[in-house]
Scaffold this active site. Structure first.
Site, mmCIF file in Angstrom:
data_model
loop_
_atom_site.group_PDB
_atom_site.id
_atom_site.type_symbol
_atom_site.label_atom_id
_atom_site.label_comp_id
_atom_site.label_asym_id
_atom_site.label_seq_id
_atom_site.Cartn_x
_atom_site.Cartn_y
_atom_site.Cartn_z
ATOM 1 N N ASP A 352 -4.085 1.965 -24.810
ATOM 2 C CA ASP A 352 -3.963 3.338 -24.357
ATOM 3 C C ASP A 352 -2.540 3.590 -23.853
ATOM 4 O O ASP A 352 -1.989 2.771 -23.101
ATOM 5 C CB ASP A 352 -4.980 3.583 -23.236
ATOM 6 C CG ASP A 352 -4.930 4.994 -22.698
ATOM 7 O OD1 ASP A 352 -5.210 5.912 -23.468
ATOM 8 O OD2 ASP A 352 -4.598 5.155 -21.508
ATOM 9 N N GLU A 389 -1.519 3.191 -29.207
ATOM 10 C CA GLU A 389 -1.486 4.645 -29.125
ATOM 11 C C GLU A 389 -0.022 4.970 -28.809
ATOM 12 O O GLU A 389 0.411 4.805 -27.660
ATOM 13 C CB GLU A 389 -2.408 5.160 -28.023
ATOM 14 C CG GLU A 389 -2.447 6.676 -27.957
ATOM 15 C CD GLU A 389 -3.311 7.203 -26.815
ATOM 16 O OE1 GLU A 389 -4.063 8.155 -27.043
ATOM 17 O OE2 GLU A 389 -3.222 6.661 -25.698
#
Length: 707
Positions: A352, A389
């Site tokens: 993330d 990401e």
């Protein structure tokens, strides 16, 4: 001899953070550079609110504090109190009244909510809170790390064959009728044979689990009767989230997670974890004091220091950023990753806001920075699946799609947005659509990245579901309690004429056609396909594109309702991809002619049968094109995003025969009897909003056309 053995263990464990169980007791070690003293507090699992002992730790080398407590067993609960200066302006926030979690805890006991007693007031004129939160604070648990893995073997599926299926551990089985009620929504529920059979029958190869590290429910959500369902609010980088376990005992929770991984491997599925190392649940200076802030706020977090004091660098939108460029933070992240690979046996990670983790000591994204360099040379981590990401927020260098080095793969946000725009009917999107279809060589090729660098996705947990993407022109997040202000406004979505559910047969047919066309695009594009759980079943979030706080029917898979046609189409498309290596390419297209086939690896076709030329690609009104893919046999994909049917002249001569493989215009897309065999040079009508795939079933194809 016994004394020598104890001394050797003491030396070994005093340099290794965490709680280490031995036959004689437990070695405790924790890091803090600026503390003046650290206490270990012991608690009984049967009565976790009562402290049963307190030991002052000894300071050793490398700012590690340690103690050995004889006689302790697995399941022992504990926490720490760190003493030191209260100087928030210098990023020193010591408060011995707050019980701290072990940053290396393998399990955490207690209800993970941000209750008021966890907070410490900060700012000018504030002093550390006097309330002792020991009785109600979360506790770390000592865990026996032994586990019988038997004949467990990782599937080790190559990237070219990988299909990622993103799911939430709880949401996936919470309503599953074939999973026993007590196991629904748990690690054991995911490991249940009925859940695994569904995944195998579907045809995916890897489950990507939304955060399973122990996380905290935010106080502002609890006050609204909501929770942090997605779990991007970590407090335990080594501990599986306790509320996802069917077992109450911390030791059993860890084993349940391992059982899940073992069961997935036995079913041929890889396990990829969505990990949140970019920030912690402690938030900004107003947040709770749980671990990093209490042990060494100055070293664990990124700060700005100026004449006014220190401020957290908030490049995550969550109040803080873990300093993964500094020794303690970097070591913790790497140790955590290695633990999940070596002891929990997961097969990879999706990071993330990976740009934050990859920032250097100057807080700048750096491909040669500390974290990316450490992972690249690590003999364990460099061998597992790594997905970035490739963005964070609030800085000039936040968007880094295409910038991560090997062996990283990236979630390709450009693919998502472009494919959505194309099928939504946006003018001028055709040329870029073709680039994304071909693996985004313009993004990855310049850095010598392989064609499988792109993780291609249409939807993810963050945003609309696939059904909502073609059912809502606007977000509908009222249930989140923020007056619909939260969530992205740029979704490239359409409603097909009616906002939300409808009984209009024409609208529902169009929505089904668009979903099939987007899925067909995903599974024939160069790159690694990524599917969001439930899209294959027609799952809806009722227009909510930010359901992070919805631990209810909005987010859970509804196993009592299914779009059977979409489910069957997804299974057939995944089987089609497996059967045809030309749609699992490991190299970019180059347009060069291949002697084995007498064809270029890809040729772009105009509707009149000629080759599509550069200027025609950029015609803003273009709605159709064809892609001839060299293979055994050659195949052609005909795309029509327009509102009207379009004629296509098929390549080749009358001696060639093209047979239909699928047509997304039909709900039974693989029912090829609906399209009779067609000769080369003949006209085929492609319906609106659809993709047709045909294969050469007779004759030899040669291309002599030129622009």
């Amino acid at each position: 001899m016994e004394k020598c053995r104890m001394s050797a263990n003491l030396a070994r464990f005093a340099s290794t953070p965490g709680a280490h169980l031995t036959p004689d007791g437990v070695h405790f070690t924790v890091f803090s550079r600026h503390a003046t003293a650290v206490d270990l507090c012991l608690y009984n699992a049967a009565s976790p609110g009562r402290e049963t002992g307190r030991i002052r730790l000894t300071r050793g080398e490398r700012d590690l504090w340690y103690a050995f407590v004889p006689g302790l067993k697995s399941g022992q609960l504990y926490g720490y109190r760190a003493h030191g200066p209260w100087m928030p302006q210098n990023a020193l926030r010591y408060n011995a009244n707050k019980l701290l979690l072990d940053p290396y805890a393998l399990a955490i006991s207690g209800k993970p909510d941000a209750r008021a007693s966890m907070h410490t007031p900060t700012g000018p004129g504030f002093f550390p809170g006097a309330h002792d939160n020991g009785p109600e604070a979360l506790k770390s648990a000592v865990i026996d790390r032994d586990y019988d893995w038997g004949d467990d073997k990782a599937p080790n599926i190559p990237w070219r064959d990988t299909v990622v299926y993103e799911m939430h551990v709880k949401g996936f089985t919470r309503t599953h009728p074939d999973v026993p009620a007590k196991l629904r929504g748990t690690y054991a529920g995911l490991a249940h044979p009925s859940a695994l059979k569904y995944l195998k029958d579907l045809g995916v190869t890897a489950v990507q689990l939304l955060p399973v590290h122990q996380h905290l429910d935010d106080q502002f959500l609890i006050e609204k009767g909501l929770t942090n369902y997605w779990g991007y609010n970590t407090i335990g980088f080594f501990a599986p989230h306790n509320e996802f376990a069917s077992a109450a005992d911390p030791q059993a929770q860890v084993r349940e997670f391992k059982d899940m991984v073992k069961a997935c491997h036995a079913a041929g599925l890889e396990v990829i974890l969505d990990v949140v190392y970019n920030h912690s649940a402690e938030g900004d200076e107003r947040g709770p004091m749980l671990m990093f802030r209490g042990f060494d706020d100055r070293l664990y977090y990124r700060h700005d220091f100026d004449e006014h004091g220190s401020n957290y660098i908030n490049i995550t939108g969550c109040g803080n950023a873990v300093d993964s460029a500094n020794g303690p933070g970097l070591k913790l992240v790497l140790d955590s990753l290695r633990y999940w690979v070596t002891e929990m046996r997961v097969d990879g990670f999706r990071f993330d806001l990976a740009v934050t983790v990859a920032r250097d000591e100057k807080d700048e994204f750096n491909v040669n920075g500390q974290f990316l360099t450490a992972v690249a040379q690590d003999p364990i981590l460099s061998q597992v699946k790594l997905i970035a990401e490739p963005w964070d927020i609030m800085r000039f260098d936040s968007y880094q799609v295409g910038a991560f080095p090997e062996p990283w793969r990236e979630l390709n946000g450009k693919y998502r947005d472009t494919v959505r725009r194309f099928w939504a009917g946006d003018e001028g999107s055709t040329a870029e659509f073709a680039k994304r279809f071909c693996g985004s060589q313009d993004v990855y090729g310049g850095n010598q990245r392989p064609a499988l660098s792109s993780i291609n996705f249409l939807t993810s947990h963050d945003g609309f579901t696939l059904l909502d993407l073609v059912s809502y022109a606007s977000k509908h997040n009222e249930a989140n309690g923020e007056e619909n202000r939260d969530g992205d406004n740029a979704n490239h979505s359409i409603s097909c004429g009616v906002e939300g559910p409808t009984n209009d047969l024409r609208v529902n047919r169009l929505r089904g056609r668009l979903r099939r066309s987007m899925f067909a695009t995903l599974l024939t594009s160069v790159g690694v396909p990524f599917i969001t759980a439930g899209d294959e079943r027609g799952r809806t979030q009722k227009g909510n594109n930010n359901a992070y706080c919805q631990d209810n029917e909005i987010s859970w898979l509804d196993w009592n309702t299914v779009d059977a046609e979409m489910l069957e189409f997804t299974r057939q498309m995944l089987a089609f991809r497996r059967a045809h290596p030309e749609f699992r390419r490991t190299e970019f297209f180059d347009g060069q002619w291949t002697p084995a086939t007498g064809l270029p690896d890809v040729a772009w076709l105009e509707g009149n049968g000629s080759l599509l030329c550069h200027d025609e690609w950029h015609d803003p009104a273009r709605t159709t094109f064809g892609a001839l893919i060299a293979g055994k046999p050659p195949m052609v994909l005909l795309f029509n995003r327009g509102d009207l049917p379009a004629p296509f002249i098929l390549p080749g001569t009358a001696g060639c025969t093209w047979s239909a493989v699928f047509d997304t215009a039909n709900s039974q897309s693989f029912d090829t009897q609906k399209i009779p065999p067609t000769a080369g040079g003949a006209n085929l009508t492609v319906n609106s909003h659809s993709v047709v795939c045909l294969k050469l079933s007779a004759g030899i194809l040669g291309l002599t056309m030129a622009c």
